[in-house]
Scaffold this motif. Structure first.
Motif, PDB file in Angstrom:
ATOM      1  N   PRO A  81       0.851  -1.187   0.000  1.00 63.84           N
ATOM      2  CA  PRO A  81       0.000   0.000   0.000  1.00 63.84           C
ATOM      3  C   PRO A  81       0.890   1.241   0.000  1.00 63.84           C
ATOM      4  O   PRO A  81       1.828   1.323   0.783  1.00 63.84           O
ATOM      5  CB  PRO A  81      -0.783  -0.114   1.308  1.00 63.84           C
ATOM      6  CG  PRO A  81       0.072  -0.962   2.195  1.00 63.84           C
ATOM      7  CD  PRO A  81       0.841  -1.887   1.284  1.00 63.84           C
ATOM      8  N   ALA A  82       0.610   2.171  -0.884  1.00 62.09           N
ATOM      9  CA  ALA A  82       1.528   3.306  -1.018  1.00 62.09           C
ATOM     10  C   ALA A  82       0.801   4.618  -1.251  1.00 62.09           C
ATOM     11  O   ALA A  82       0.071   4.773  -2.218  1.00 62.09           O
ATOM     12  CB  ALA A  82       2.502   3.054  -2.165  1.00 62.09           C
ATOM     13  N   LEU A  83       1.002   5.540  -0.331  1.00 62.39           N
ATOM     14  CA  LEU A  83       0.498   6.901  -0.478  1.00 62.39           C
ATOM     15  C   LEU A  83       1.706   7.831  -0.423  1.00 62.39           C
ATOM     16  O   LEU A  83       2.252   8.073   0.652  1.00 62.39           O
ATOM     17  CB  LEU A  83      -0.503   7.203   0.649  1.00 62.39           C
ATOM     18  CG  LEU A  83      -1.068   8.622   0.730  1.00 62.39           C
ATOM     19  CD1 LEU A  83      -1.727   9.027  -0.573  1.00 62.39           C
ATOM     20  CD2 LEU A  83      -2.064   8.731   1.878  1.00 62.39           C
ATOM     21  N   ASN A  84       2.137   8.271  -1.578  1.00 65.54           N
ATOM     22  CA  ASN A  84       3.337   9.120  -1.693  1.00 65.54           C
ATOM     23  C   ASN A  84       4.566   8.460  -1.071  1.00 65.54           C
ATOM     24  O   ASN A  84       5.147   8.959  -0.105  1.00 65.54           O
ATOM     25  CB  ASN A  84       3.083  10.502  -1.066  1.00 65.54           C
ATOM     26  CG  ASN A  84       2.033  11.276  -1.832  1.00 65.54           C
ATOM     27  OD1 ASN A  84       1.964  11.186  -3.056  1.00 65.54           O
ATOM     28  ND2 ASN A  84       1.202  12.016  -1.127  1.00 65.54           N
ATOM     29  N   GLU A  85       4.950   7.355  -1.630  1.00 69.02           N
ATOM     30  CA  GLU A  85       6.111   6.606  -1.134  1.00 69.02           C
ATOM     31  C   GLU A  85       7.147   6.379  -2.226  1.00 69.02           C
ATOM     32  O   GLU A  85       7.753   5.313  -2.324  1.00 69.02           O
ATOM     33  CB  GLU A  85       5.672   5.239  -0.560  1.00 69.02           C
ATOM     34  CG  GLU A  85       4.645   5.276   0.529  1.00 69.02           C
ATOM     35  CD  GLU A  85       5.133   5.862   1.854  1.00 69.02           C
ATOM     36  OE1 GLU A  85       6.276   6.361   1.910  1.00 69.02           O
ATOM     37  OE2 GLU A  85       4.354   5.853   2.813  1.00 69.02           O
ATOM     38  N   ALA A  86       7.340   7.399  -3.078  1.00 70.85           N
ATOM     39  CA  ALA A  86       8.279   7.241  -4.196  1.00 70.85           C
ATOM     40  C   ALA A  86       9.655   6.756  -3.723  1.00 70.85           C
ATOM     41  O   ALA A  86      10.222   5.820  -4.296  1.00 70.85           O
ATOM     42  CB  ALA A  86       8.414   8.556  -4.958  1.00 70.85           C
ATOM     43  N   ALA A  87      10.177   7.374  -2.662  1.00 68.10           N
ATOM     44  CA  ALA A  87      11.524   7.011  -2.197  1.00 68.10           C
ATOM     45  C   ALA A  87      11.558   5.576  -1.685  1.00 68.10           C
ATOM     46  O   ALA A  87      12.496   4.817  -1.978  1.00 68.10           O
ATOM     47  CB  ALA A  87      11.972   7.979  -1.101  1.00 68.10           C
ATOM     48  N   GLY A  88      10.555   5.206  -0.938  1.00 67.64           N
ATOM     49  CA  GLY A  88      10.501   3.849  -0.381  1.00 67.64           C
ATOM     50  C   GLY A  88      10.408   2.797  -1.475  1.00 67.64           C
ATOM     51  O   GLY A  88      11.124   1.784  -1.451  1.00 67.64           O
ATOM     52  N   ILE A  89       9.536   3.052  -2.446  1.00 67.11           N
ATOM     53  CA  ILE A  89       9.339   2.101  -3.555  1.00 67.11           C
ATOM     54  C   ILE A  89      10.637   1.938  -4.343  1.00 67.11           C
ATOM     55  O   ILE A  89      11.037   0.832  -4.702  1.00 67.11           O
ATOM     56  CB  ILE A  89       8.207   2.595  -4.489  1.00 67.11           C
ATOM     57  CG1 ILE A  89       6.861   2.565  -3.767  1.00 67.11           C
ATOM     58  CG2 ILE A  89       8.161   1.785  -5.777  1.00 67.11           C
ATOM     59  CD1 ILE A  89       6.288   1.197  -3.545  1.00 67.11           C
ATOM     60  N   ARG A  90      11.309   3.052  -4.583  1.00 66.12           N
ATOM     61  CA  ARG A  90      12.550   3.008  -5.357  1.00 66.12           C
ATOM     62  C   ARG A  90      13.599   2.165  -4.633  1.00 66.12           C
ATOM     63  O   ARG A  90      14.351   1.416  -5.242  1.00 66.12           O
ATOM     64  CB  ARG A  90      13.077   4.432  -5.575  1.00 66.12           C
ATOM     65  CG  ARG A  90      14.177   4.499  -6.606  1.00 66.12           C
ATOM     66  CD  ARG A  90      14.704   5.899  -6.775  1.00 66.12           C
ATOM     67  NE  ARG A  90      13.911   6.713  -7.668  1.00 66.12           N
ATOM     68  CZ  ARG A  90      13.370   7.881  -7.333  1.00 66.12           C
ATOM     69  NH1 ARG A  90      13.518   8.345  -6.118  1.00 66.12           N
ATOM     70  NH2 ARG A  90      12.686   8.576  -8.210  1.00 66.12           N
ATOM     71  N   TRP A  91      13.634   2.269  -3.318  1.00 66.07           N
ATOM     72  CA  TRP A  91      14.610   1.514  -2.537  1.00 66.07           C
ATOM     73  C   TRP A  91      14.258   0.026  -2.471  1.00 66.07           C
ATOM     74  O   TRP A  91      15.112  -0.845  -2.588  1.00 66.07           O
ATOM     75  CB  TRP A  91      14.674   2.090  -1.109  1.00 66.07           C
ATOM     76  CG  TRP A  91      15.549   1.317  -0.176  1.00 66.07           C
ATOM     77  CD1 TRP A  91      16.920   1.380  -0.092  1.00 66.07           C
ATOM     78  CD2 TRP A  91      15.125   0.358   0.815  1.00 66.07           C
ATOM     79  NE1 TRP A  91      17.365   0.515   0.882  1.00 66.07           N
ATOM     80  CE2 TRP A  91      16.289  -0.120   1.457  1.00 66.07           C
ATOM     81  CE3 TRP A  91      13.886  -0.146   1.218  1.00 66.07           C
ATOM     82  CZ2 TRP A  91      16.251  -1.072   2.475  1.00 66.07           C
ATOM     83  CZ3 TRP A  91      13.840  -1.094   2.229  1.00 66.07           C
ATOM     84  CH2 TRP A  91      15.010  -1.553   2.845  1.00 66.07           C
ATOM     85  N   LEU A  92      12.979  -0.258  -2.280  1.00 62.77           N
ATOM     86  CA  LEU A  92      12.665  -1.653  -1.957  1.00 62.77           C
ATOM     87  C   LEU A  92      12.485  -2.584  -3.146  1.00 62.77           C
ATOM     88  O   LEU A  92      12.776  -3.781  -3.037  1.00 62.77           O
ATOM     89  CB  LEU A  92      11.463  -1.730  -1.009  1.00 62.77           C
ATOM     90  CG  LEU A  92      10.049  -1.433  -1.480  1.00 62.77           C
ATOM     91  CD1 LEU A  92       9.397  -2.660  -2.107  1.00 62.77           C
ATOM     92  CD2 LEU A  92       9.213  -0.996  -0.281  1.00 62.77           C
ATOM     93  N   LEU A  93      12.007  -2.077  -4.281  1.00 65.62           N
ATOM     94  CA  LEU A  93      11.728  -2.991  -5.396  1.00 65.62           C
ATOM     95  C   LEU A  93      12.942  -3.838  -5.803  1.00 65.62           C
ATOM     96  O   LEU A  93      12.795  -5.049  -5.982  1.00 65.62           O
ATOM     97  CB  LEU A  93      11.149  -2.238  -6.601  1.00 65.62           C
ATOM     98  CG  LEU A  93       9.698  -1.769  -6.444  1.00 65.62           C
ATOM     99  CD1 LEU A  93       9.219  -1.078  -7.723  1.00 65.62           C
ATOM    100  CD2 LEU A  93       8.750  -2.913  -6.077  1.00 65.62           C
ATOM    101  N   PRO A  94      14.132  -3.229  -5.930  1.00 60.41           N
ATOM    102  CA  PRO A  94      15.285  -4.063  -6.320  1.00 60.41           C
ATOM    103  C   PRO A  94      15.695  -5.054  -5.232  1.00 60.41           C
ATOM    104  O   PRO A  94      16.499  -5.947  -5.487  1.00 60.41           O
ATOM    105  CB  PRO A  94      16.400  -3.038  -6.552  1.00 60.41           C
ATOM    106  CG  PRO A  94      15.751  -1.708  -6.595  1.00 60.41           C
ATOM    107  CD  PRO A  94      14.494  -1.814  -5.808  1.00 60.41           C
TER     108      PRO A  94
END
Ligand SMILES: Nc1nc2c(ncn2[C@@H]2O[C@H](COP(=O)(O)OP(=O)(O)O)[C@@H](O)[C@H]2O)c(=O)[nH]1
Ligand SMILES: [Mg+2]
Length: 230
Positions: free
Chosen positions: A18-31
């Motif tokens: 679930p993501a509400l304005n989590e660009a930085a978090g998503i960028r870090w965790l996907l890889p």
């Protein structure tokens, strides 16, 4: 000729973020997602490009316009197709490398609902005191009501997708994690926890880091506890 269609994701775990304005978090965790784990990012109305970053990172992106932690989690669950689903906050407060410890025992059939018990690296920044206190109370309530010996009610967790749908969770806000555990306990699920790292989030908290978010969470959880005879 073999006509059976091979679904490359059939054996994987769908990780609902679930993501509400989590660009930085998503960028870090996907890889950092381990093998066999596919990301489903549920964009809950972000304005910071969370969806584009998620798509570029190879995640399946689901848009859920209705705000609320539970609404986002439910949208992800509805979009999932893998036999096992996991939930994880998208704010980089959890490390995807811990996922197999949560999903593995569910996949092997030892556990029906596995929770990640948060182990903060830096207590002061990762986990505000009022959130820890509320959580201690909830764990105590779960022991009193359902006989569960959990130490935490963390949002990182895994279960069988179809079984989870059968629980028919109704909360669409902050009560979702609690309702899941209570209904699972009612249904006789084997519920366990395993320690996971709890890191200082990237970006701004919307729930426990703010007074408004905390009050909403307390109200949602209180309603769920109140709806059931204590
Ligand atoms: N509070 C809140 N979080 C949402 C919503 N939709 C998605 N989320 C995500 O749910 C996760 C948990 O929220 P967060 O602000 O980190 O809560 P906290 O960990 O209690 O501070 C994050 O990944 C949020 O981006 C929503 O409507 N409200
Ligand atoms: Mg968080």
């Amino acid at each position: 000729m073999d006509n059976t269609q091979h679904d490359p994701w059939a054996e994987t775990v769908d990780v609902i973020l679930p993501a509400l304005n989590e660009a930085a978090g998503i960028r870090w965790l996907l890889p950092r997602l381990p093998e066999g784990h596919r990301a489903i990012v549920v964009d809950n109305g972000s304005t910071d490009g969370t969806d584009d970053i998620a798509e570029a990172g190879g995640a399946l992106v689901v848009h859920e316009p209705t705000r609320g932690f539970g609404a986002a989690c439910f949208a992800g669950l509805s979009a999932a197709t893998a036999p096992i689903v996991a939930f994880m906050d998208a704010d980089a407060s959890f490390d995807p490398v811990d996922l197999p410890r949560v999903t593995g025992p569910v996949a092997s059939g030892e556990v029906d609902l596995m929770l990640g018990a948060r182990s903060p690296l830096d207590r002061s920044t990762a986990w505000p005191a009022h959130a820890r206190l509320a959580n201690r109370f909830l764990a105590w309530e779960l022991r009193r009501r359902a006989g569960l010996t959990l130490t935490d009610l963390g949002p990182m967790r895994a279960a069988h997708r179809e079984h989870l749908l059968e629980l028919q969770l109704t909360d669409r806000r902050s009560g979702w994690p609690l309702e899941m555990v209570l209904r699972a306990a009612d249904a006789g699920w084997r519920i366990e926890e395993v320690p996971v790292q709890y890191l200082t989030r990237a970006g701004r908290s919307k729930v426990t880091g703010t007074l408004r978010g905390t009050l909403t969470a307390v109200a949602d959880m209180g309603r769920i506890l109140g709806e059931r005879d204590g």
